[in-house]
Design a protein around this motif. Structure first.
Motif, PDB file in Angstrom:
ATOM      1  N   ARG A 220       0.847  -1.186   0.000  1.00 35.15           N
ATOM      2  CA  ARG A 220       0.000   0.000   0.000  1.00 35.15           C
ATOM      3  C   ARG A 220       0.888   1.243   0.000  1.00 35.15           C
ATOM      4  O   ARG A 220       1.979   1.244   0.570  1.00 35.15           O
ATOM      5  CB  ARG A 220      -0.939   0.011   1.212  1.00 35.15           C
ATOM      6  CG  ARG A 220      -1.926  -1.136   1.229  1.00 35.15           C
ATOM      7  CD  ARG A 220      -2.904  -1.004   2.381  1.00 35.15           C
ATOM      8  NE  ARG A 220      -2.251  -1.199   3.665  1.00 35.15           N
ATOM      9  CZ  ARG A 220      -2.835  -0.977   4.844  1.00 35.15           C
ATOM     10  NH1 ARG A 220      -4.087  -0.542   4.872  1.00 35.15           N
ATOM     11  NH2 ARG A 220      -2.185  -1.188   5.968  1.00 35.15           N
ATOM     12  N   VAL A 221       0.416   2.282  -0.642  1.00 33.71           N
ATOM     13  CA  VAL A 221       1.151   3.533  -0.755  1.00 33.71           C
ATOM     14  C   VAL A 221       0.713   4.470   0.366  1.00 33.71           C
ATOM     15  O   VAL A 221      -0.491   4.636   0.613  1.00 33.71           O
ATOM     16  CB  VAL A 221       0.925   4.185  -2.130  1.00 33.71           C
ATOM     17  CG1 VAL A 221       1.642   5.529  -2.212  1.00 33.71           C
ATOM     18  CG2 VAL A 221       1.403   3.258  -3.236  1.00 33.71           C
ATOM     19  N   SER A 222       1.684   5.059   1.032  1.00 33.89           N
ATOM     20  CA  SER A 222       1.376   6.000   2.109  1.00 33.89           C
ATOM     21  C   SER A 222       0.598   7.185   1.568  1.00 33.89           C
ATOM     22  O   SER A 222       0.887   7.702   0.488  1.00 33.89           O
ATOM     23  CB  SER A 222       2.671   6.474   2.765  1.00 33.89           C
ATOM     24  OG  SER A 222       2.417   7.487   3.703  1.00 33.89           O
ATOM     25  N   LYS A 223      -0.378   7.625   2.349  1.00 31.69           N
ATOM     26  CA  LYS A 223      -1.231   8.733   1.929  1.00 31.69           C
ATOM     27  C   LYS A 223      -1.290   9.778   3.037  1.00 31.69           C
ATOM     28  O   LYS A 223      -1.369   9.448   4.217  1.00 31.69           O
ATOM     29  CB  LYS A 223      -2.645   8.242   1.600  1.00 31.69           C
ATOM     30  CG  LYS A 223      -2.708   7.278   0.417  1.00 31.69           C
ATOM     31  CD  LYS A 223      -4.118   6.764   0.189  1.00 31.69           C
ATOM     32  CE  LYS A 223      -4.181   5.856  -1.032  1.00 31.69           C
ATOM     33  NZ  LYS A 223      -3.316   4.668  -0.884  1.00 31.69           N
ATOM     34  N   SER A 224      -1.209  11.026   2.624  1.00 33.53           N
ATOM     35  CA  SER A 224      -1.349  12.143   3.564  1.00 33.53           C
ATOM     36  C   SER A 224      -2.315  13.146   2.968  1.00 33.53           C
ATOM     37  O   SER A 224      -1.919  14.174   2.427  1.00 33.53           O
ATOM     38  CB  SER A 224       0.011  12.794   3.844  1.00 33.53           C
ATOM     39  OG  SER A 224       0.642  13.151   2.624  1.00 33.53           O
ATOM     40  N   PRO A 225      -3.619  12.851   3.030  1.00 36.59           N
ATOM     41  CA  PRO A 225      -4.613  13.731   2.396  1.00 36.59           C
ATOM     42  C   PRO A 225      -4.695  15.080   3.094  1.00 36.59           C
ATOM     43  O   PRO A 225      -4.326  15.233   4.264  1.00 36.59           O
ATOM     44  CB  PRO A 225      -5.919  12.942   2.538  1.00 36.59           C
ATOM     45  CG  PRO A 225      -5.696  12.059   3.732  1.00 36.59           C
ATOM     46  CD  PRO A 225      -4.237  11.713   3.714  1.00 36.59           C
ATOM     47  N   LEU A 226      -5.179  16.057   2.348  1.00 34.61           N
ATOM     48  CA  LEU A 226      -5.342  17.399   2.899  1.00 34.61           C
ATOM     49  C   LEU A 226      -6.536  17.449   3.846  1.00 34.61           C
ATOM     50  O   LEU A 226      -7.466  16.659   3.741  1.00 34.61           O
ATOM     51  CB  LEU A 226      -5.540  18.412   1.772  1.00 34.61           C
ATOM     52  CG  LEU A 226      -4.377  18.573   0.803  1.00 34.61           C
ATOM     53  CD1 LEU A 226      -4.748  19.552  -0.305  1.00 34.61           C
ATOM     54  CD2 LEU A 226      -3.121  19.044   1.517  1.00 34.61           C
ATOM     55  N   TRP A 227      -6.460  18.410   4.752  1.00 33.44           N
ATOM     56  CA  TRP A 227      -7.573  18.606   5.676  1.00 33.44           C
ATOM     57  C   TRP A 227      -8.761  19.189   4.907  1.00 33.44           C
ATOM     58  O   TRP A 227      -8.592  20.123   4.119  1.00 33.44           O
ATOM     59  CB  TRP A 227      -7.161  19.551   6.787  1.00 33.44           C
ATOM     60  CG  TRP A 227      -7.740  19.186   8.107  1.00 33.44           C
ATOM     61  CD1 TRP A 227      -9.054  19.147   8.438  1.00 33.44           C
ATOM     62  CD2 TRP A 227      -7.024  18.783   9.273  1.00 33.44           C
ATOM     63  NE1 TRP A 227      -9.204  18.747   9.734  1.00 33.44           N
ATOM     64  CE2 TRP A 227      -7.975  18.519  10.277  1.00 33.44           C
ATOM     65  CE3 TRP A 227      -5.687  18.618   9.578  1.00 33.44           C
ATOM     66  CZ2 TRP A 227      -7.635  18.121  11.551  1.00 33.44           C
ATOM     67  CZ3 TRP A 227      -5.323  18.216  10.839  1.00 33.44           C
ATOM     68  CH2 TRP A 227      -6.294  17.962  11.816  1.00 33.44           C
ATOM     69  N   PRO A 228      -9.954  18.648   5.078  1.00 33.05           N
ATOM     70  CA  PRO A 228     -11.104  19.204   4.345  1.00 33.05           C
ATOM     71  C   PRO A 228     -11.357  20.646   4.749  1.00 33.05           C
ATOM     72  O   PRO A 228     -11.231  21.015   5.913  1.00 33.05           O
ATOM     73  CB  PRO A 228     -12.264  18.288   4.749  1.00 33.05           C
ATOM     74  CG  PRO A 228     -11.829  17.648   6.030  1.00 33.05           C
ATOM     75  CD  PRO A 228     -10.336  17.517   5.949  1.00 33.05           C
ATOM     76  N   LYS A 229     -11.708  21.455   3.745  1.00 38.35           N
ATOM     77  CA  LYS A 229     -11.975  22.861   4.016  1.00 38.35           C
ATOM     78  C   LYS A 229     -13.286  22.990   4.795  1.00 38.35           C
ATOM     79  O   LYS A 229     -14.287  22.363   4.463  1.00 38.35           O
ATOM     80  CB  LYS A 229     -12.060  23.645   2.710  1.00 38.35           C
ATOM     81  CG  LYS A 229     -10.739  23.712   1.959  1.00 38.35           C
ATOM     82  CD  LYS A 229     -10.855  24.556   0.705  1.00 38.35           C
ATOM     83  CE  LYS A 229      -9.520  24.641  -0.031  1.00 38.35           C
ATOM     84  NZ  LYS A 229      -9.623  25.456  -1.264  1.00 38.35           N
ATOM     85  N   GLU A 230     -13.258  23.821   5.829  1.00 41.03           N
ATOM     86  CA  GLU A 230     -14.447  24.028   6.640  1.00 41.03           C
ATOM     87  C   GLU A 230     -14.378  25.387   7.312  1.00 41.03           C
ATOM     88  O   GLU A 230     -13.294  25.923   7.552  1.00 41.03           O
ATOM     89  CB  GLU A 230     -14.588  22.926   7.698  1.00 41.03           C
ATOM     90  CG  GLU A 230     -13.376  22.775   8.588  1.00 41.03           C
ATOM     91  CD  GLU A 230     -13.528  21.637   9.570  1.00 41.03           C
ATOM     92  OE1 GLU A 230     -14.673  21.208   9.817  1.00 41.03           O
ATOM     93  OE2 GLU A 230     -12.503  21.176  10.110  1.00 41.03           O
ATOM     94  N   VAL A 231     -15.516  25.930   7.578  1.00 39.85           N
ATOM     95  CA  VAL A 231     -15.616  27.210   8.275  1.00 39.85           C
ATOM     96  C   VAL A 231     -16.070  26.916   9.705  1.00 39.85           C
ATOM     97  O   VAL A 231     -17.149  26.347   9.921  1.00 39.85           O
ATOM     98  CB  VAL A 231     -16.598  28.154   7.574  1.00 39.85           C
ATOM     99  CG1 VAL A 231     -16.727  29.461   8.359  1.00 39.85           C
ATOM    100  CG2 VAL A 231     -16.151  28.425   6.141  1.00 39.85           C
TER     101      VAL A 231
END
Length: 1138
Positions: A220-231
């Motif tokens: 498996r490939v390491s993943k570092s997704p972005l934080w979802p945009k939220e207000v």
């Protein structure tokens, strides 16, 4: 073999040419020439291991199932080690040699031993030596390496399956397989996505004798997704209320590590009231007015990519009130009912959490139903988390956490169930059998639930071969029984034990081999042993069927076994207690149905080496002489050496300290001589030690009060710490010394003095050593003196940690790098505690500092360069200065490296330039006591072509990178170079940044590109004017209609012959000689050009100038015929240009 049966003729042996390969070299051993030039022996030994030295061998050789393989130097020899407990038959099978050759043998012995004989070709099934992890997570920025290493004879071939299907490595240009290996390397230099190669991989290693398998490797490939945009809306709560700030980090692979920080990049202070839960949320048991902040930010750190992502900050507004109502505890985590369940696997980490709200802040306590918490249990996060690092079955049960404050209490029960993935009870091992022998392979595993055992042979399930049963093999559950095996039935068997939580896979080969007994030991070994000690006489052997081995002494009597003798399966003879009468020659004989072989070992029993007059404890006045005795008795045939140590360190003997054969003399004693002196005497087979302490004494006058009277005593005292207390008449305590008749009676009570010199300082970057000066004898006030030490992190509000010790220091382990601690100390004895010391601030260990925050190189004048920098953001200790290294660079040549050192408060330097045409390269590093930190590199501008400017350097781990802070519309020169090898550099690339819209615009009329554009537009307009002039003056091309009364079309048309009709307002006017129609149209002239258009060439000349071509469209064929003539028309050529 003639080499075995006859005398050794090395001139014949030297003619043998051997060139074989080895898979892995683990360690280097040096073999030296022995007593005769024809033999080698190993000068290095590893405990409990055999060491073989193969002489005059030009190459290396391939081995199987042997943990260490050593190549030697200069003498063209090879040393091989294998464990003492490995069965000799397996060892010989693992010597996968391609031809016969001669070698020498060394055993783990005190004297060099050697013997030459030959080994024949030995075949071996494959054995997996190295493979990747079952759950294999890779960094997407790197090439993917999937390991599969195996050995065997012949050398195995390899193939892979991906997701259960054959994986054709040769068809994928990005995938390569290493030579003589099954390891895959997937490269992405030419493009591609690592995610496309995710899946389940399994490697198969095969040769003529079987197939071995690796585990199924889940890639498996390491993943570092972005934080979802939220207000995030501001959080408004009343003072005293509970609060949970949710983190909800993006799901990464592996999961990220979360922590909370503020806008100043400082950690949020956590304590009993405010802490982070296991899920990353920030819990407030009750909110206070001081919690009002606008920058509560959750951070997620992804380990593989070394990146930190930050969530939008929370704004917390606390509505204050005059009085905060007290409330009973209630649980914030876990939520819901008063009980919950948790399942954990054996060997994994168990973490149970209870976080409670309430005013005042509740305290948390843990219990286990039916017993106390064992030593494996650790309490973290201010007792809110119960942790067991490695869970076992006995850790299952009901755990209860109780939260209580002054108002009430609440409990929660957590029922922990421990399951288990399969684990080995009996792992199958390789079998080497002779023809007609019988044996069995056993595969036993346990787990919860009970694992299912399945057998495979050469990678295929045995059930598939049920149609062709093997009468010499029977499967009974977890055991395979072999009956009267035959040559040719070698194979590799796999045992798979699996349940819902995982699986185990083990390879074990069964090899059928027949061979007469062979002795692997050196001839006529000499073993020396100390009297009354246990010893082993080694006789390694091999044979198939397994030979029977017996020992004899001096060639007489029956076999030695029983009593003080014991024969092991590997051929060694144990003598439990060697006596002088046990000296002699011992013979070992190995015999099977194919023959017999024998070897001899000579045993010598020596007297022990002993110190008969040991050094004694001494007390000496300053300026006098001290003398320590060390008289030795040993065996006369064994040479000995005598060495002295002081406080376990080698003693430096010089002009003052003298050592003779039986003693050590210390003249002119002073305070630094106090300590423990150790005499060590060694022979080649044993040693003895003895120690004594030297106490340095002085003269002192001491006045004290005893029984309401004041006395003045002149007494002896030591420079260092005093030892023990004794009770004399009337129950009075006194200090007892080594010197008689000096006793100082003292009043007994708790200590009234505070130890001085308290400090805390790290000796490593992960610890802190707390030390102090011990109390003097007269300050102890009683027996059994000890010290209580307290410490805690500064400004965290956490509870004190404490320990009691009799020494003068304590080491705190597992600390963060260079953080402050509060420390206090108290002396105690049997009569109670003394006064506490003041709180002092200590620091955990330092580490090397980080990069300076910036490093600017500014050219002020052609004669000098001005350098500026700032201290590191993370100094990791106390900065002691900076080091600036620089060197001249002229093309590919670099000058001598020069160095400048600066104090920590210096952050600028001006360097005078002897030659402005030379470029300089700079390397700046900050220093702590630990050493130099990371290097910030930069380069000066080249004055001949760069002018004044600044140079910046950016560390690069993986391209591409983004360069921030550049000036718009500026020209830059870019170069990439190695931080470690500064001479390695790329070519210089020049680029210019684009101008910003807000930048003041320069005069566009003076720009070269604008002038060129205007010239091009003028030229095009000129060409268009010329075309229009020709068209107006000569007329266009007019189609002649079949019906003359039809008006001309009012638009341009493209004829079927490819020509265009051109018209304009001028074209709508009637031609000269034409008549106007009633409807205003233009009627074609009677003087039509039809007659001319029907001519052969369709051309005419009226006034000496070439006007054009007139065509009449009659039919398709005629039109097509006219196309060739149009192509030659100059006017049409101009039209085409226009």
């Amino acid at each position: 073999n003639p080499i075995l049966s006859s005398s050794l003729h090395f001139s014949w042996i030297w003619c043998v040419c051997v060139c074989v390969c080895v898979s892995v070299i683990y360690q280097t051993y040096t073999c030296t020439t022995g007593m005769t030039k024809n033999y080698f022996y190993c000068s290095n030994y590893v405990g409990n291991q055999f060491i073989i030295a193969i002489t005059h061998l030009g190459g290396l050789w391939y081995m199987a199932n042997i943990p260490r393989l050593m190549a030697v130097s200069r003498h063209s020899a090879l040393c091989i080690c294998w464990p003492y407990t490995t069965p000799p038959r397996t060892i010989l099978l693992n010597l996968a040699l391609s031809i016969s050759f001669s070698f020498s043998l060394c055993l783990h012995s005190v004297s060099p031993l050697s013997l030459s004989f030959s080994l024949s070709l030995v075949k071996q099934p494959p054995t997996i030596m190295k493979q990747s992890l079952k759950d294999y997570i890779v960094d997407p920025r790197d090439n993917i390496i999937i390991e599969c290493e195996a050995k065997g004879n012949p050398v195995p071939t390899f193939l892979w399956r991906r997701n259960g299907k054959f994986f054709n490595v040769g068809k994928d240009p990005r995938v390569t397989m290493r030579k003589r290996s099954g390891t895959l390397e997937i490269s992405f230099r030419s493009g591609g996505r690592p995610e496309d190669y995710e899946g389940e991989y399994q490697c198969f290693a095969s040769n003529d004798f079987g197939t071995a398998l690796t585990n199924k490797i889940l890639l498996r490939v390491s993943k570092s997704p972005l934080w979802p945009k939220e207000v995030l809306e501001p959080v408004v709560v009343g003072e005293g209320s509970s609060l949970v700030l949710a983190c909800n980090p993006p799901p990464g692979l592996p999961p990220p590590h979360t922590f909370w920080m503020n806008s100043a990049m400082m950690s949020i202070t956590q304590d009993r009231r405010v802490s982070m839960g296991l899920n990353g949320d920030l819990y407030f048991s009750n909110v206070l007015d001081k919690d009002s902040h606008t920058d509560y930010s959750c951070n997620a750190r992804f380990l593989f990519t070394h990146t930190i992502q930050q969530k939008n900050p929370f704004t917390l507004k606390v509505q204050t009130s005059r009085k905060v109502a007290e409330t009973p505890p209630n649980f914030l985590s876990p939520t819901g009912t008063d009980s919950s369940r948790m399942m954990v696997l054996r060997g994994q980490k168990l973490q149970l959490e209870c976080i409670a709200a309430g005013v005042p802040t509740p305290s948390i306590k843990w219990f286990k139903k039916g017993g106390d918490l064992n030593q494996k249990v650790k309490l973290d996060n201010f007792n809110k988390t119960l942790r067991i690092d490695s869970v076992s079955e006995e850790d299952a049960g009901e755990y209860m956490c109780m939260a209580n404050n002054q108002i009430g209490s609440i409990r929660h029960s957590i029922f922990v169930q421990v399951k288990a993935a399969p684990y080995w009870l009996d792992k199958p091992f390789n079998l080497v059998l002779a023809p007609d022998e019988s044996s069995r392979l056993v595969c036993r595993a346990n787990g919860n639930p009970k694992p299912l055992i399945k057998w495979l042979v050469n990678g295929e399930p045995m059930e598939r071969n049920i149609s062709l049963p093997n009468p010499r093999r029977t499967v009974v559950g977890d055991t395979i029984i072999f009956h009267s095996v035959q040559i040719g039935s070698s194979a590799v068997y796999q045992c798979n034990a699996s349940n819902h939580h995982g699986y185990l896979l083990a390879n074990a080969f069964v090899s059928i081999l027949d061979m007469a007994p062979r002795m692997l030991g050196a001839k006529n070994q000499l073993i020396k042993v100390i009297e009354n000690n246990r010893t082993f006489l080694d006789c390694p052997f091999f044979g198939s069927p397994l030979p029977e081995l017996r020992w004899f002494k001096n060639g007489q009597g029956s076999g030695l076994d029983g009593g003080q003798y014991r024969v092991y399966i590997n051929g060694s003879l144990e003598i439990k207690r060697a006596r002088v009468e046990d000296q002699g020659t011992y013979t070992c004989v190995a015999r099977n149905i194919l023959g017999k072989e024998e070897n001899q070992v000579r045993l010598e029993v020596k007297e022990p080496t002993r110190i008969v007059r040991a050094p004694e404890h001494q007390s000496a006045f300053r300026g006098t002489m001290a003398r320590f005795d060390c008289r030795v008795k040993s065996d006369l045939t064994l040479p000995i050496t005598v060495t002295w140590l002081k406080d376990d360190k080698p003693l430096s003997l010089g002009w003052r300290l003298k050592k003779d054969e039986d003693s050590l003399s210390i003249p002119n004693v002073h305070e630094q001589d106090e300590g423990t002196y150790t005499c060590t005497v060694k022979s080649e087979i044993d040693q003895d030690t003895a120690s004594a302490r030297l106490t340095v004494l002085g003269i002192d006058t001491h006045t004290h009060t005893h029984n309401t009277k004041t006395h003045t005593h002149t007494h002896l005292h030591t420079i260092g710490r005093i030892s023990r207390w004794q009770v004399i008449e009337g129950g009075t305590y006194v200090i007892a010394r080594e010197i008689p008749f000096f006793f100082v009676p003292l009043c007994v009570s708790a200590p009234d003095a505070i130890p001085s010199g308290l400090k805390g300082w790290g000796t490593k970057n992960t610890n802190m050593e707390i030390s102090w000066e011990p109390l003097l004898d007269t300050e102890q006030n009683g027996p059994n003196l000890h010290y209580s030490v307290w410490w805690r992190r500064k400004d965290t509000g956490e509870e004190w940690n404490n320990v009691t010790t009799v020494g003068a220091k304590h080491i705190v382990h597992d600390t963060e790098t260079y953080v402050p601690y509060e420390i206090k100390l108290q002396a105690r004895n049997d009569f109670g505690p003394g006064p506490e010391s003041n709180i002092i601030i200590g620091y955990s260990g330092e580490d090397m500092p980080d990069l300076p925050q910036f490093f600017k190189i500014v050219q002020w004048s052609p004669e000098s360069i001005h350098l500026e920098w700032d201290k590191p953001l993370e100094p990791n200790g106390i900065l002691i200065g900076y080091t600036l290294n620089y060197q001249a660079v002229n093309g590919s040549r670099v000058g001598h490296m020069q160095m400048e050192s600066f104090l920590p408060n210096v952050t600028a330097y001006r360097l005078r330039l002897p030659d402005q045409a030379i470029r300089y390269r700079f390397y700046l590093a900050a220093h702590t006591q630990v050493g130099a930190g990371k290097v910030y590199a930069g380069e000066s501008p080249h004055f001949t072509n760069e002018g004044n400017g600044s140079v910046s350097s950016v560390p690069v781990n993986q391209p591409p990178i983004k360069l921030a802070g550049l000036i718009e519309g500026a020209k830059y020169r870019l170069r990439v170079y190695s931080n470690e090898y500064h001479s390695i550099s790329s070519n210089v690339v020049t680029f210019e940044t684009s101008a910003a819209y807000i930048k003041d615009q320069v005069d566009i009329a003076t720009q070269g590109w604008f002038i060129g554009l205007m010239c091009a537009i003028a030229l095009i307009i000129l060409i268009l004017l010329i075309v229009c002039f020709i068209k107006r003056s000569r007329g266009g091309k007019y189609p002649v209609r079949d019906k003359k009364d039809l008006p001309l079309e009012g638009m341009d048309q493209k004829g079927e012959d490819g020509s265009f009709d051109y018209h304009s307002d001028e074209d709508n006017k009637p031609l000269q000689g034409s008549q106007n129609s009633l409807d205003g149209g233009v009627k074609e002239s009677d003087d039509s050009l039809v007659d001319y258009g029907e001519g052969g060439d369709g051309q005419f000349n009226e006034d000496g100038s070439f006007i054009g071509q007139y065509t009449v469209k009659k039919d398709k064929d005629e039109t097509e015929g006219n196309e060739s003539s149009e192509a030659t028309s100059p006017v049409n050529a101009i039209y085409s240009l226009a």
